[in-house]
Design an enzyme around this catalytic site. Structure first.
Site, PDB file in Angstrom:
ATOM      1  CE  LYS A 336      -3.854   1.931  -0.424  1.00 14.08           C
ATOM      2  NZ  LYS A 336      -4.480   1.815  -1.726  1.00 14.08           N
ATOM      3  CB  VAL A 337       3.095   2.916   2.190  1.00 14.49           C
ATOM      4  CG1 VAL A 337       4.086   4.069   2.155  1.00 14.49           C
ATOM      5  CG2 VAL A 337       1.787   3.360   2.837  1.00 14.49           C
TER       6      VAL A 337
END
Length: 341
Positions: A336-337
């Site tokens: 996600k990051v």
């Protein structure tokens, strides 16, 4: 991914009702500083939103504008003079180290810094002078969908406020139009069958539609793993057109306005080459192609149409992935990051 795509009309309404006032306040403070040019920073989906903002800033404000190369500061240690420059960092998470580092360096170099993010508690916000919260709510799916359209609308409202416009009124119909488009799932599912066995795809547009082409290509690559190449229609004619043939699927995003008119000669060349051409755009253009998805984009100005254009293409990436027996909620090798430096 499906649930978050479905949230987009509600997110757009939230930005118009709750976010427009704070965005206008930020715009007033930035306008008082009168920046002479603008630099935009982002990665992945947020980089495509930044490219959209570049078109807005250059066309609507006449500001010289560019996309930054973060490695010039993070890897090479360059320290340009950014006095009187507005630096806008766009990031869903606000957590990527290179965005934070480059924003910090820009602020140290005299820039006005603005974070446009879905995480008001992020390191990027702490590094920036001004902040716009895109109010998309928690995003759990790895492929970004609702944060992209939220970033687009927030950036439009910012630029429109900088020119003294009435953006919330102009954009008022977006949530309703988005609902109508998202309800047409069966049409998109039928289109997805064309790409189940595709080995590569070409996606093209011009003007405000070009960031949409790039974002659609990214969504297809990260969910279905089909190599999807995005080109401005003008760039497509400068060489890459040679790879298009009657087995190469091409998606053309046709804006209802000047960008669409500029793209028409490209569509003629694609038809001459026998391309399997799918058009996402006005009904007349969609009906003239091999297949298409007609959009009600004529009901909003061309600069707002990208918020609607991407919606069937997000769904297309989802449906193609399912048709190929893969899971759009678990794309391989993604987090996600993404912590680039």
């Amino acid at each position: 991914m499906a649930a978050e795509m479905a949230e987009q009309p509600a997110v757009l309404r939230r930005i118009l009702t709750e976010g427009a006032g704070p965005i206008r306040a930020v715009a007033r403070r930035i306008a008082a500083r009168n920046p002479r040019f603008v630099l935009l920073t982002g990665r992945g989906t947020s980089d495509n939103a930044a490219l959209y903002a570049k078109y807005l800033l250059e066309i609507l404000l006449g500001k010289p504008c560019g996309l930054t190369s973060m490695s010039t500061t993070t890897a090479y240690g360059a320290r340009p003079d950014l006095s009187d420059c507005l630096v806008i960092a766009v990031s869903q998470s606000g957590g990527s180290p290179d965005l934070v580092a480059s924003t910090t360096a820009a602020r140290d170099a005299g820039a006005i810094t603005l974070a446009v993010t879905n995480n008001p508690d992020s390191p990027l916000v702490a590094a920036s002078e001004f902040t716009i919260d895109v109010l998309a709510g928690p995003e759990r799916a790895l492929p970004a969908t609702k944060t992209y359209t939220a970033e687009l609308l927030a950036l439009y409202l910012l630029v429109d406020a900088l020119r003294g416009g009435d953006g919330p009124t102009t954009a008022a119909r977006l949530p309703e139009l988005a609902e109508r488009i998202l309800d047409r799932r069966d049409e998109v599912r039928a289109l997805a069958g064309r790409y189940r066995f595709a080995e590569r795809m070409v996606i093209t547009s011009r003007g405000y539609g070009y960031p949409t082409a790039r974002e659609a290509a990214l969504k297809l690559m990260e969910t279905s793993y089909i190599p999807a190449l995005a080109y401005s229609g003008a760039d497509l004619l400068h060489g890459p057109l040679a790879m298009v043939d009657n087995v190469s699927p091409v998606i053309a995003i046709v804006p209802d306005g000047r960008g669409g008119r500029a793209l028409r000669p490209v569509l003629d060349r694609l038809r001459d080459r026998g391309a399997d051409l799918v058009v996402v755009g006005p009904a007349a253009e969609a009906e003239a192609a091999s297949a298409g998805f007609a959009l009600p984009t004529g009901e909003v100005p061309e600069e707002l149409q990208p918020v609607l254009e991407i919606l069937p293409l997000q769904r297309l990436a989802y449906e193609v992935t399912l048709a190929r027996g893969q899971d759009p909620d678990a794309p391989r090798a993604l987090a996600k990051v993404t912590e680039t430096r």
